[in-house]
Design an enzyme around this catalytic site. Sequence first.
Site, PDB file in Angstrom:
ATOM      1  N   LYS A 118       4.184  62.962  58.714  1.00  0.00           N
ATOM      2  CA  LYS A 118       5.144  63.859  58.066  1.00  0.00           C
ATOM      3  C   LYS A 118       6.287  63.012  57.511  1.00  0.00           C
ATOM      4  CE  LYS A 118       7.915  68.014  58.638  1.00  0.00           C
ATOM      5  NZ  LYS A 118       8.271  69.141  59.536  1.00  0.00           N
ATOM      6  N   ASP A 130      10.886  65.549  47.450  1.00  0.00           N
ATOM      7  CA  ASP A 130      10.701  64.101  47.342  1.00  0.00           C
ATOM      8  C   ASP A 130       9.614  63.556  48.253  1.00  0.00           C
ATOM      9  OD1 ASP A 130      11.878  64.224  49.843  1.00  0.00           O
ATOM     10  OD2 ASP A 130      13.789  63.375  49.217  1.00  0.00           O
ATOM     11  N   ASP A 258       2.865  80.249  56.016  1.00  0.00           N
ATOM     12  CA  ASP A 258       2.371  78.873  55.907  1.00  0.00           C
ATOM     13  C   ASP A 258       2.805  78.021  57.089  1.00  0.00           C
ATOM     14  OD1 ASP A 258       4.932  79.307  54.344  1.00  0.00           O
ATOM     15  OD2 ASP A 258       4.942  77.127  54.440  1.00  0.00           O
ATOM     16  N   ASP A 268       5.384  73.095  62.778  1.00  0.00           N
ATOM     17  CA  ASP A 268       6.470  72.915  61.817  1.00  0.00           C
ATOM     18  C   ASP A 268       7.836  73.181  62.431  1.00  0.00           C
ATOM     19  OD1 ASP A 268       4.747  72.069  59.930  1.00  0.00           O
ATOM     20  OD2 ASP A 268       4.984  73.759  58.579  1.00  0.00           O
TER      21      ASP A 268
END
Length: 514
Positions: A118, A130, A258, A268
């Site tokens: 990640k 980015d 998601d 996440d």
Amino acid sequence: MPPESPVPFRTAPGFAALGERFFTRLQPTPLPSPYLVSVAPAAAALLGWSPQTIGAEASQPDFLDTFIGNRVPDWADPLATVYSGHQFGVWAGQLGDGRAIRLAEAERDDGPWEIQLKGGGLTPYSRMADGRAVLRSSIREYLCSEAMYALGVPTTRALAIVGSDAPVRRETIETAAVVTRLAPSFIRFGHFEHFAAREDHAALRELADFVIDRFYPACRDAGGNPYQALLREVSLRTADMVAHWQAVGFCHGVMNTDNMSILGLTIDYGPFGFLDAFDANHICNHSDQQGRYAYSQQPQVAFWNLHCLAQALLPLWRDTDAADAADPEAAKEAAVAAAREALDPFRDRYAAAFFRHYRAKLGLRPLGGQENEDEALLTNLFRVLHANRVDYTLFWRNLARISGKDASADAPVRDLFLDRAAWDAWAAEYRARLQAEQSDDATRAAGMLAVNPKYILRNHLAETAIRAARDKDFSEVDRLLAVLSRPFDEQPEAEAYAALPPDWASGLEVSCSS
């Protein structure tokens, strides 16, 4: 060129076997001058490294370059996956791994472990971002992944953080880092939503078959519709996970579809937090201005997200229904009914898990055989905790040590309440319940201390570690990792990590910026 350092695992295609409709193969983007921030021995053991050797291994150039994305070893097959999803309740369209790159899939005797970087750089799914992660958010995700595992909550894991002084712009200029995440699979609800939205039913079926065959084989073996069975099993796992969140006081902060795991894992760790002062409506994500993902809303949001997954899966059993050709409308109605049937167990499963956790936290045994027999006791407790903004973790830990017969040992917990009379009233109700089952104080206390953590990842503890890490002092990251790996133990040397948050902690904010 020196030979590659051997790795203690073999690899398999895994998700990559699905084909390139599902992902894009690409190389991570290198970062200059990598350095080790921290490595988690318990997570490293999942891949075969021993706790005794991983520290030395992680300091080697091969390890650093591999797990920051500067080199791609022979065993790796890096790729970024495509998915879509609902964000804050609104369809967001195509998303995908915007900065996460799957390095490989380790094949171990206990099953697969995807290895994911990640912050590994730009992908075709980065949109306007980015492709990077910053040291701040990487430390938070790393620590919380391992802390949640130690708490017993289903979660992805974190192997290591490798940092670089490369600048990354967020609200200010920060430095880059890559956290290596591990999970049996990172497949999300959004993967299914993506192909359903595109009406690519062949790909949707291929993905569902992959998940069933690899992770839910009983869904096919039991007969009937395997896709309906898949939805039901995901629903049950999600109910269990969210009930555990509520019990430990964890707030996810960004429960978009998601960010929901098809395996029922916490996934996440962006803007998350644990409750300090109990507030049923606590919002941990500063970006969540409407409070959609408040603590009290998490069970309902999970159920809403499951409906989105159900909607995505509907074409699979509609297409296989013999009635589809003769009467498409009837087939559609039958599919919707089947989806509802698959989702129906969520509420009962959540309630059962909720009462199981809280009965254990209270040190109670069932009396009447009904799951919700202590609902009134809990409702009254939450009311007084909320009204008094009592520290959630300290309350449960101190509650274990009161007497079930009299108020002689109440002071440590009673003093957490501004309204002492409210505590006294609830405590009398609680003692009556304990006496009804003839509870033994010592046995009850031992059981409660085993399920009510003393140490959680409070925001100010993470912030302290982050501030030190900005000056290249990573000792607090390692120290905090070690403390959080034993959350139920007393650890007298770490007593300060269990104290009330300092005044400055109330000014900390976490948001979707990472």
